[in-house]
Design an enzyme around this catalytic site. Structure first.
Site, PDB file in Angstrom:
ATOM      1  N   LYS A 111       2.702 -15.606   2.654  1.00  0.00           N
ATOM      2  CA  LYS A 111       2.665 -16.409   1.430  1.00  0.00           C
ATOM      3  C   LYS A 111       4.112 -16.738   1.078  1.00  0.00           C
ATOM      4  O   LYS A 111       4.624 -16.381   0.004  1.00  0.00           O
ATOM      5  CB  LYS A 111       1.948 -15.626   0.323  1.00  0.00           C
ATOM      6  N   ASP A 118      -5.330  -6.422   6.075  1.00  0.00           N
ATOM      7  CA  ASP A 118      -6.532  -5.706   5.658  1.00  0.00           C
ATOM      8  C   ASP A 118      -7.636  -6.709   5.316  1.00  0.00           C
ATOM      9  O   ASP A 118      -8.769  -6.630   5.810  1.00  0.00           O
ATOM     10  CB  ASP A 118      -6.183  -4.827   4.441  1.00  0.00           C
ATOM     11  N   ASP A 121      -4.024 -17.705   1.817  1.00  0.00           N
ATOM     12  CA  ASP A 121      -5.215 -18.302   1.202  1.00  0.00           C
ATOM     13  C   ASP A 121      -5.825 -19.352   2.127  1.00  0.00           C
ATOM     14  O   ASP A 121      -7.048 -19.446   2.266  1.00  0.00           O
ATOM     15  CB  ASP A 121      -4.917 -18.859  -0.199  1.00  0.00           C
ATOM     16  N   ASP A 177     -10.817  -7.744   7.943  1.00  0.00           N
ATOM     17  CA  ASP A 177     -12.189  -7.448   7.542  1.00  0.00           C
ATOM     18  C   ASP A 177     -13.018  -8.728   7.479  1.00  0.00           C
ATOM     19  O   ASP A 177     -14.167  -8.753   7.910  1.00  0.00           O
ATOM     20  CB  ASP A 177     -12.214  -6.684   6.212  1.00  0.00           C
ATOM     21  N   TYR A 223       0.822  -1.207   0.000  1.00  0.00           N
ATOM     22  CA  TYR A 223       0.000   0.000   0.000  1.00  0.00           C
ATOM     23  C   TYR A 223       0.863   1.268   0.000  1.00  0.00           C
ATOM     24  O   TYR A 223       0.399   2.332  -0.409  1.00  0.00           O
ATOM     25  CB  TYR A 223      -0.943   0.041   1.211  1.00  0.00           C
TER      26      TYR A 223
HETATM   27 MG   LIG Z   1     -10.175  -2.866   5.071  1.00  0.00          MG
HETATM   28 MG   LIG Z   2      -4.637 -21.061  -2.938  1.00  0.00          MG
END
Ligand SMILES: [Mg+2]
Ligand SMILES: [Mg+2]
Lengths: 354, 354
Positions: A189, A245, A221, A249, A142
């Site tokens: 990851k 983030d 994931d 959420d 970001y």
């Molecule tokens: Mg958010």
């Molecule tokens: Mg995957």
């Protein structure tokens, strides 16, 4: 304990819910013999209206001098619906986070037993869920370099992390894990990303200084699945900015009471506490806004300064209001209780158990 | 229609479930008068054992010459538990995707009415969910430049996208939306990422050529919430590689029947169809593996070539097996039916409704 607390009510329902949190902090002062000084300042749309600036210098100075900031909410439809607006209320909060160096966003995912039926998840899956997400807030993709070629046909964003950025939030997360069940899950990851592999190395090294804490790893994931399949397995989750983030959420909705969730943003020198809900302008001034998320933000503030017993007394008063049904209409359609009455009840029920 | 189909059974339960899918394709050939040619080749651990290479040249050639690849599963504990192994079964699939240029991963999120009770979500939330995720598979941060400074203290990954990469998958997604309810949701983070803003511009431009399709936008953090709160709102979701990884894995568990989900990976010249489940080595050769995901992969293959009626006949035969309880023990503990019997039942029930 003496604490200087900056109050930033902001927009919409911000001022009314913040008032209830202050009531509760006053009750804590009296009950536990502390001394809190409160000073209020402008932020957001209210600040733009009066000064043209969503974060006036006076506000920033007040926050820098304070031990902590208690924040209401930000945002006004007047600016949201005007694409030509040059200053936006939200810039006030983003700038404040940046100026105060708030690098860690802390988001408890908490389930309220009396509100289990509100959860989109089945009861047996959500019951007992109680974890906290530590999200890095000032680094990663970001904030990395952004590029667009001249023809406008190739765009890129850079996700960069340094050992220092990782280690300062990791220490916060390990300390929190030590005070809880002693389990920390790093979400990354690392099978694909170089930055994730750096996170793993730095966090694994830091783990050696916290032998009480068990560290495990989860790919983002898979984490997105596990939060739905078995959320009670988590205690502390530590992760980088963008994964945090998404995951926080996702986590905020599994309990069915997103309107009750609090958060903290913590830096080296300062910390800011706020509900995760927005300014809800339609409810402004109607005495119907739910003050519990703001009150629980105050509880997080107390915990931040080691006042665990005091924070517990606030949480227990909140639980009592939920159990007795002394809640605003969003939680019980036929409820006759307003924002102020709920705040009064919770403040009145803050007691020293000892 | 004449189709050349490459069969890659792979490891674990791959061969036995793939056999059932082939049975069903034979039934489709007979019932609808098509001609499919099947040729089998080695991949994964089986290929390493026999040739030292998880994707032998002969296999790659066969796939390149075929119209489509039907894939079983890949992975063997013998290699997973050996950190020193230099070749890994999974490399076979990754290399195959790359060599065939499979840039779009297509993942239907489907709920089976008779299995609603298996969902972690409440019935009223999950009922009616039926959407498809189009995930870009060969670009973005997973494939961008990776850097680590000499001291090993700063690491980065680059997320880059070109107009061409976005537009080729966008066209696939719009075509799919046109054939369904006509709604396409682009999931991105355009409020923060330059690459997401490029996605928005390119996709918005392409939308002009598909006036039947309604395009809307959703930030990825909000998408992670909406998939839990209101999954039936979605029809086609289009997104970049990493967001698609997270969102499609999240989506795969909401129906409670992850073992039944199929997927496609599509390129300009070729396409590969496979169950999303793994090789499940513990069940290998026991005639207990559930063949439905593999059979539904065959249905996706038929749809890819425009054989919609044929695909529907396969899906209806699957629904019939679920309704009648002719399923493997993973779906009904006391079931006496094996992999082969379920495959036979489904193949026998493929009929031409006209
Ligand atoms: Mg958010
Ligand atoms: Mg995957």
């Amino acid at each position: 304990m003496n604490l200087k607390i900056a109050l930033l009510p902001g927009d919409g329902i911000g001022p009314e819910v913040l008032n209830q949190a202050v009531k509760c902090l006053h009750a804590v002062e009296e009950t536990f013999n502390h001394h809190f000084t409160f000073k209020e300042a402008l932020v957001g749309a209210t600040a733009i209206d009066r000064t043209g600036n969503p974060l006036p210098n006076q506000t920033l100075n007040l926050c820098q001098e304070a031990d902590a900031v208690l924040f209401g909410a930000i945002g006004d439809p007047k600016y949201d619906n005007d694409p030509s607006a040059k200053v936006r209320p939200e810039q006030g909060l983003l700038k404040l986070r940046k100026e105060l160096g708030l690098f860690a966003n802390i988001r408890p995912v908490q389930v309220f037993p009396t509100l289990l039926d509100n959860s989109p998840l089945k009861k047996d899956i959500i019951a007992g869920t109680d974890f906290v997400i530590y999200r890095e807030l000032t680094g990663g993709i970001y904030f990395g370099e952004k590029k667009l070629n001249e023809e406008g046909t190739i765009a890129s964003d850079l996700c960069e992390y340094s050992e220092k950025e990782i280690s300062r939030i990791a220490h916060l997360a390990f300390k929190a894990a030590k005070n809880r069940s002693g389990k920390l899950t790093l979400v990354d990851k690392a099978n694909v990303l170089e930055s994730s592999r750096l996170w793993r190395r730095v966090v694994s090294k830091i783990a050696e200084s916290y032998p009480e804490v068990t560290l495990d790893f989860l790919f983002v994931d898979n984490a997105a699945m596990q939060i739905i399949l078995n959320p009670s397995q988590f205690d502390i989750i530590l992760t980088e900015n963008m994964f945090g983030d998404i995951i926080s959420d996702e986590g905020s909705v599994i309990g069915g009471s997103i309107g009750l969730l609090a958060s903290a943003s913590v830096g080296e020198q300062n910390a800011l506490f706020e509900p995760i809900h927005g300014s809800y302008p339609q409810a402004k001034g109607k005495d119907i806004a739910n003050p519990i998320a703001s009150i629980l933000s105050a509880a997080m503030l107390l915990e931040h300064f080691g006042l665990f017993e005091e924070a517990m007394s606030v949480r227990e008063a909140v639980d009592k209001s939920l159990k007795k049904g002394i809640v605003t209409p969003d939680l019980a359609k036929k409820s006759q209780y307003g924002t102020n009455q709920v705040g009064d009840f919770i403040a009145d029920n803050i007691v020293d158990e000892d």
